[in-house]
Design a protein around this motif. Sequence first.
Motif, PDB file in Angstrom:
ATOM      1  N   LEU A 118      30.762  24.677  55.915  1.00 56.41           N
ATOM      2  CA  LEU A 118      31.650  25.227  54.898  1.00 56.41           C
ATOM      3  C   LEU A 118      31.117  24.741  53.552  1.00 56.41           C
ATOM      4  N   ILE A 119      30.613  25.656  52.754  1.00 58.71           N
ATOM      5  CA  ILE A 119      30.012  25.322  51.465  1.00 58.71           C
ATOM      6  C   ILE A 119      31.045  25.542  50.368  1.00 58.71           C
ATOM      7  N   LEU A 120      31.348  24.479  49.619  1.00 49.57           N
ATOM      8  CA  LEU A 120      32.342  24.536  48.550  1.00 49.57           C
ATOM      9  C   LEU A 120      31.636  24.613  47.206  1.00 49.57           C
ATOM     10  N   LEU A 121      32.001  25.614  46.402  1.00 48.46           N
ATOM     11  CA  LEU A 121      31.345  25.855  45.119  1.00 48.46           C
ATOM     12  C   LEU A 121      32.357  25.844  43.976  1.00 48.46           C
ATOM     13  N   PRO A 122      31.891  25.486  42.772  1.00 44.54           N
ATOM     14  CA  PRO A 122      32.730  25.707  41.593  1.00 44.54           C
ATOM     15  C   PRO A 122      32.605  27.169  41.178  1.00 44.54           C
ATOM     16  N   PRO A 123      33.462  27.647  40.281  1.00 39.90           N
ATOM     17  CA  PRO A 123      33.238  28.976  39.710  1.00 39.90           C
ATOM     18  C   PRO A 123      32.203  28.835  38.595  1.00 39.90           C
ATOM     19  N   SER A 124      32.149  29.766  37.704  1.00 36.66           N
ATOM     20  CA  SER A 124      31.281  29.648  36.534  1.00 36.66           C
ATOM     21  C   SER A 124      32.100  29.958  35.296  1.00 36.66           C
ATOM     22  N   GLU A 125      31.764  29.318  34.189  1.00 40.26           N
ATOM     23  CA  GLU A 125      32.438  29.674  32.935  1.00 40.26           C
ATOM     24  C   GLU A 125      32.074  31.094  32.541  1.00 40.26           C
ATOM     25  N   GLY A 126      30.824  31.445  32.740  1.00 41.48           N
ATOM     26  CA  GLY A 126      30.397  32.815  32.471  1.00 41.48           C
ATOM     27  C   GLY A 126      30.812  33.729  33.603  1.00 41.48           C
ATOM     28  N   LYS A 127      31.392  34.865  33.253  1.00 42.59           N
ATOM     29  CA  LYS A 127      31.848  35.823  34.262  1.00 42.59           C
ATOM     30  C   LYS A 127      31.552  37.235  33.782  1.00 42.59           C
ATOM     31  N   ALA A 128      31.414  38.136  34.723  1.00 41.80           N
ATOM     32  CA  ALA A 128      31.336  39.542  34.363  1.00 41.80           C
ATOM     33  C   ALA A 128      32.617  39.930  33.629  1.00 41.80           C
ATOM     34  N   THR A 129      32.527  40.859  32.708  1.00 42.66           N
ATOM     35  CA  THR A 129      33.686  41.203  31.875  1.00 42.66           C
ATOM     36  C   THR A 129      34.379  42.485  32.291  1.00 42.66           C
ATOM     37  N   ALA A 130      33.829  43.177  33.285  1.00 43.92           N
ATOM     38  CA  ALA A 130      34.467  44.429  33.702  1.00 43.92           C
ATOM     39  C   ALA A 130      34.109  44.736  35.146  1.00 43.92           C
ATOM     40  N   GLY A 131      35.076  45.321  35.842  1.00 45.91           N
ATOM     41  CA  GLY A 131      34.836  45.777  37.203  1.00 45.91           C
ATOM     42  C   GLY A 131      35.171  47.241  37.329  1.00 45.91           C
ATOM     43  N   ASP A 132      35.040  47.779  38.531  1.00 48.51           N
ATOM     44  CA  ASP A 132      35.396  49.186  38.755  1.00 48.51           C
ATOM     45  C   ASP A 132      36.211  49.350  40.033  1.00 48.51           C
ATOM     46  N   GLY A 133      36.758  48.232  40.528  1.00 48.45           N
ATOM     47  CA  GLY A 133      37.563  48.291  41.732  1.00 48.45           C
ATOM     48  C   GLY A 133      39.041  48.447  41.424  1.00 48.45           C
ATOM     49  N   PRO A 134      39.869  48.498  42.445  1.00 47.58           N
ATOM     50  CA  PRO A 134      41.316  48.652  42.250  1.00 47.58           C
ATOM     51  C   PRO A 134      41.907  47.420  41.573  1.00 47.58           C
ATOM     52  N   LYS A 135      43.115  47.548  41.051  1.00 52.27           N
ATOM     53  CA  LYS A 135      43.747  46.409  40.389  1.00 52.27           C
ATOM     54  C   LYS A 135      44.078  45.316  41.400  1.00 52.27           C
ATOM     55  N   LEU A 136      44.385  44.158  40.886  1.00 55.38           N
ATOM     56  CA  LEU A 136      44.593  42.964  41.685  1.00 55.38           C
ATOM     57  C   LEU A 136      45.662  43.159  42.760  1.00 55.38           C
ATOM     58  N   ASP A 137      45.313  42.717  43.977  1.00 52.16           N
ATOM     59  CA  ASP A 137      46.260  42.665  45.092  1.00 52.16           C
ATOM     60  C   ASP A 137      46.150  41.265  45.679  1.00 52.16           C
ATOM     61  N   LEU A 138      47.099  40.398  45.347  1.00 49.31           N
ATOM     62  CA  LEU A 138      47.014  39.016  45.801  1.00 49.31           C
ATOM     63  C   LEU A 138      46.972  38.912  47.318  1.00 49.31           C
ATOM     64  N   SER A 139      47.578  39.842  48.010  1.00 52.75           N
ATOM     65  CA  SER A 139      47.600  39.792  49.471  1.00 52.75           C
ATOM     66  C   SER A 139      46.237  40.100  50.077  1.00 52.75           C
ATOM     67  N   ALA A 140      45.311  40.613  49.264  1.00 45.76           N
ATOM     68  CA  ALA A 140      43.977  40.955  49.761  1.00 45.76           C
ATOM     69  C   ALA A 140      43.002  39.791  49.663  1.00 45.76           C
ATOM     70  N   LEU A 141      43.430  38.671  49.077  1.00 44.39           N
ATOM     71  CA  LEU A 141      42.533  37.539  48.886  1.00 44.39           C
ATOM     72  C   LEU A 141      42.506  36.636  50.117  1.00 44.39           C
ATOM     73  N   SER A 142      41.413  35.912  50.262  1.00 42.70           N
ATOM     74  CA  SER A 142      41.299  34.929  51.338  1.00 42.70           C
ATOM     75  C   SER A 142      42.345  33.831  51.162  1.00 42.70           C
ATOM     76  N   LEU A 143      42.581  33.072  52.222  1.00 44.30           N
ATOM     77  CA  LEU A 143      43.555  31.976  52.212  1.00 44.30           C
ATOM     78  C   LEU A 143      44.940  32.504  51.812  1.00 44.30           C
ATOM     79  N   ALA A 144      45.439  33.412  52.617  1.00 51.71           N
ATOM     80  CA  ALA A 144      46.737  34.028  52.325  1.00 51.71           C
ATOM     81  C   ALA A 144      47.861  32.998  52.255  1.00 51.71           C
ATOM     82  N   GLU A 145      47.637  31.820  52.819  1.00 50.76           N
ATOM     83  CA  GLU A 145      48.673  30.785  52.807  1.00 50.76           C
ATOM     84  C   GLU A 145      49.051  30.347  51.396  1.00 50.76           C
ATOM     85  N   VAL A 146      48.165  30.578  50.418  1.00 46.33           N
ATOM     86  CA  VAL A 146      48.458  30.130  49.049  1.00 46.33           C
ATOM     87  C   VAL A 146      48.764  31.302  48.116  1.00 46.33           C
TER      88      VAL A 146
END
Length: 265
Positions: A2-30
Amino acid sequence: MLILLPPSEGKATAGDGPKLDLSALSLAEVTEARETVLDALERVCSGPVDAAREVLGLSERQVDTVQRDLEVRIAPTLRAADLYTGVLYDHLRLPDLLASGAAARTQASVLIFSGLWGAVGVTDPLPPYRLSMGIKLPPLGALGTFWKSQLSGVLAARAEGRLIVDCRSAAYATAFVPTGEATESAVSVRVLRETTSGGVTKRSVVSHMAKATRGAIAHTLLAEGVDAHTPRELADALNDLGHVAELAAPARGKRPATLDIVVRA
């Protein structure tokens, strides 16, 4: 592993996917905890901009970031693998791994820590945002402490029987600390730059180089399908793959061992 990583301060500024769905994220327990942090972030960003910048640790030139954080729920998303940029992710090359035979292994083995989401998987659909784990976000306080209370049990279960390879920076390492027997199956990756002058060899920590090296190490482990179960097996595998890896015992107490990756100048 299990490899644990930090995020990055730099991020892409735009996507083309659907809007946020919290239930679609990993670790649904949180999921509920993510909603709590997002609500708190929206309250801060809905107030005076200068006050929001101060809380979020932003400069005057980053004022647009406040508005971006206000649009997290409605902004188009993109995979975490495409959202996070910067030195570590340039060398990790997640999109390449996900387009290769290592895709399933990468999805199963990598967690990216986040001040807003706690921890996410590489294919989780996320909008652009900025919220560092080192921030004290009213009324929750220090996010590292908040997420530790939410993630400890969840990640302990996820990590059971697996070697934890910790490539996080200090701020993000506070959100999950292996304890008990898990410390024997965990290793923290440190990068040292080795130089020799006048017959004297010195080693030092250089943060920028460390990010690049951690990204390259994680890529190697995933691309080569390394299946180490102990810190010693991990060190041996990396040495076999051409890296200089030295295993050091914990500095004090019952803590994870340190794996030094030595880069010779």
